[in-house]
Design a protein around this motif. Structure first.
Motif, mmCIF file in Angstrom:
data_model
loop_
_atom_site.group_PDB
_atom_site.id
_atom_site.type_symbol
_atom_site.label_atom_id
_atom_site.label_comp_id
_atom_site.label_asym_id
_atom_site.label_seq_id
_atom_site.Cartn_x
_atom_site.Cartn_y
_atom_site.Cartn_z
ATOM 1 N N ILE A 134 0.928 -1.136 0.171
ATOM 2 C CA ILE A 134 0.048 0.116 0.079
ATOM 3 C C ILE A 134 0.865 1.183 -0.155
ATOM 4 C CG2 ILE A 134 -1.962 1.234 1.281
ATOM 5 C CD1 ILE A 134 -2.631 -1.457 0.223
ATOM 6 N N GLY A 135 1.576 1.440 0.977
ATOM 7 C CA GLY A 135 2.642 2.679 1.078
ATOM 8 C C GLY A 135 3.476 2.999 0.009
ATOM 9 N N LYS A 136 3.969 1.864 -0.626
ATOM 10 C CA LYS A 136 5.185 2.023 -1.704
ATOM 11 C C LYS A 136 4.562 1.980 -2.979
ATOM 12 C CE LYS A 136 9.361 0.922 1.132
ATOM 13 N NZ LYS A 136 10.480 0.350 1.291
ATOM 14 N N ILE A 137 3.864 0.777 -3.312
ATOM 15 C CA ILE A 137 3.568 0.442 -4.442
ATOM 16 C C ILE A 137 2.357 1.038 -4.986
ATOM 17 C CG2 ILE A 137 2.999 -1.534 -5.984
ATOM 18 C CD1 ILE A 137 5.010 -3.003 -4.491
ATOM 19 N N THR A 138 1.215 0.854 -4.241
ATOM 20 C CA THR A 138 -0.045 1.333 -4.576
ATOM 21 C C THR A 138 -0.284 2.644 -4.433
ATOM 22 O OG1 THR A 138 -1.133 -0.661 -3.797
ATOM 23 C CG2 THR A 138 -2.673 1.317 -4.099
ATOM 24 N N ASN A 139 0.710 3.411 -3.788
ATOM 25 C CA ASN A 139 0.704 4.874 -3.562
ATOM 26 C C ASN A 139 1.290 5.593 -4.741
ATOM 27 O OD1 ASN A 139 0.260 7.190 -1.960
ATOM 28 N ND2 ASN A 139 2.437 7.262 -1.377
ATOM 29 N N LEU A 140 2.196 4.868 -5.427
ATOM 30 C CA LEU A 140 2.582 5.447 -6.959
ATOM 31 C C LEU A 140 1.448 5.573 -7.455
ATOM 32 C CD1 LEU A 140 5.606 3.018 -7.505
ATOM 33 C CD2 LEU A 140 5.897 5.557 -7.324
ATOM 34 N N ALA A 141 0.591 4.597 -7.800
ATOM 35 C CA ALA A 141 -0.432 4.642 -8.818
ATOM 36 C C ALA A 141 -1.612 5.728 -8.420
ATOM 37 C CB ALA A 141 -1.238 3.469 -8.699
ATOM 38 N N SER A 142 -1.739 5.993 -6.965
ATOM 39 C CA SER A 142 -2.506 6.686 -6.444
ATOM 40 C C SER A 142 -2.063 8.202 -6.666
ATOM 41 C CB SER A 142 -2.723 6.393 -4.861
ATOM 42 O OG SER A 142 -3.522 7.381 -4.223
ATOM 43 N N ARG A 143 -0.863 8.448 -6.194
ATOM 44 C CA ARG A 143 -0.389 9.952 -6.465
ATOM 45 C C ARG A 143 -0.453 10.090 -7.823
ATOM 46 N NH1 ARG A 143 4.740 11.147 -2.795
ATOM 47 N NH2 ARG A 143 5.680 9.390 -4.018
ATOM 48 N N GLY A 144 0.167 9.362 -8.674
ATOM 49 C CA GLY A 144 0.175 9.631 -10.184
ATOM 50 C C GLY A 144 -0.877 9.521 -11.027
ATOM 51 N N MET A 145 -1.931 8.846 -10.827
ATOM 52 C CA MET A 145 -3.242 8.707 -11.505
ATOM 53 C C MET A 145 -3.928 9.786 -11.000
ATOM 54 S SD MET A 145 -3.561 4.692 -12.407
ATOM 55 C CE MET A 145 -4.868 5.156 -13.662
ATOM 56 N N GLN A 146 -4.180 10.137 -9.933
ATOM 57 C CA GLN A 146 -4.919 11.139 -9.164
ATOM 58 C C GLN A 146 -4.499 12.579 -9.826
ATOM 59 O OE1 GLN A 146 -6.447 10.967 -5.252
ATOM 60 N NE2 GLN A 146 -6.085 8.747 -5.218
ATOM 61 N N MET A 147 -3.239 12.754 -9.991
ATOM 62 C CA MET A 147 -2.650 14.010 -10.375
ATOM 63 C C MET A 147 -3.008 14.155 -11.906
ATOM 64 S SD MET A 147 0.706 15.017 -8.629
ATOM 65 C CE MET A 147 0.789 16.767 -8.890
ATOM 66 N N ARG A 195 10.310 -4.191 -4.669
ATOM 67 C CA ARG A 195 10.358 -3.181 -3.661
ATOM 68 C C ARG A 195 11.547 -2.208 -3.995
ATOM 69 N NH1 ARG A 195 11.772 -5.322 1.291
ATOM 70 N NH2 ARG A 195 13.844 -4.956 0.919
ATOM 71 N N ASN A 196 12.607 -2.563 -4.447
ATOM 72 C CA ASN A 196 13.423 -1.464 -4.901
ATOM 73 C C ASN A 196 13.190 -0.777 -6.052
ATOM 74 O OD1 ASN A 196 15.365 -2.458 -2.954
ATOM 75 N ND2 ASN A 196 16.439 -3.540 -4.045
#
Length: 189
Positions: A16-29, A75-76
């Motif tokens: 959630i914090g590292k991987i899904t958050n990428l999609a969340s931040r990127g796609m929402q913007m 993760r890296n």
């Protein structure tokens, strides 16, 4: 060995914090910029190539059932993508240069997508949601080679929920049986 504390931390911090958050931040913007991917800038292409080059290493770990090593590599990649996002500060650049921001976000979405392709062997349902969100056919291993540019994306929908510690505790408690309740322990069973 299944360690529920480790499971709790890995799902919440890594998935959630590292991987899904990428999609969340990127796609929402990107949804604020007409929900359309742009062109990946050169620096982004370099980062994407580095992620793509990890495919044979990750595949080898999966083939040899070294899942924890595969997850370290994945993760890296997420860490590198998050660093890129933070360094580019699209939350600032969106105010003055929307096309540069679109390029940054297009890079982030592509990196997330590559990570999702790499996760498909162990998280197929999660990846199915990603495929739908990006409007793509089901991923196969070579899907990591595709770079998405200049195309629409759907509005972001949450892909996974954080694991709640009390839900794990309830699940463990409900699975425990008291002596004499198992069919194998009953006389004549």
């Amino acid at each position: 060995d299944l360690n529920f504390d480790d499971f709790f931390n890995r799902v919440n911090s890594e998935l959630i914090g590292k991987i899904t958050n990428l999609a969340s931040r990127g796609m929402q913007m990107l949804n604020k910029l007409d929900s359309k991917l742009g062109t990946v800038p050169e620096e982004g292409k370099t980062l994407i190539r580095k992620a793509q080059e990890k495919a044979p290493i990750i595949a080898d770990f999966f083939e040899n059932r070294e899942f924890s090593k595969a997850m370290v590599e994945i993760r890296n990649l997420a860490d590198a993508a998050n660093r890129y996002f933070d360094e580019k500060k699209p939350w600032d650049s969106i105010k003055s240069d929307q096309e540069t921001t679109r390029g940054t976000l297009t890079t982030v979405v592509n990196l997330f997508r590559i990570i999702a392709v790499f996760l498909k062997p162990i998280l197929p349902s999660y990846c199915q949601k990603v495929e739908d969100l990006l409007g793509e056919d089901p991923f196969h291993w070579d899907s990591h080679q595709v770079i998405l540019e200049n195309r629409p994306i759907k509005h972001f929908e949450h892909l996974a929920k954080r694991v709640q510690k009390d839900n794990i505790d309830k699940m463990i408690a409900s699975s425990m049986e008291t002596p004499g309740e198992c069919a194998s322990e009953k006389p004549g069973a």
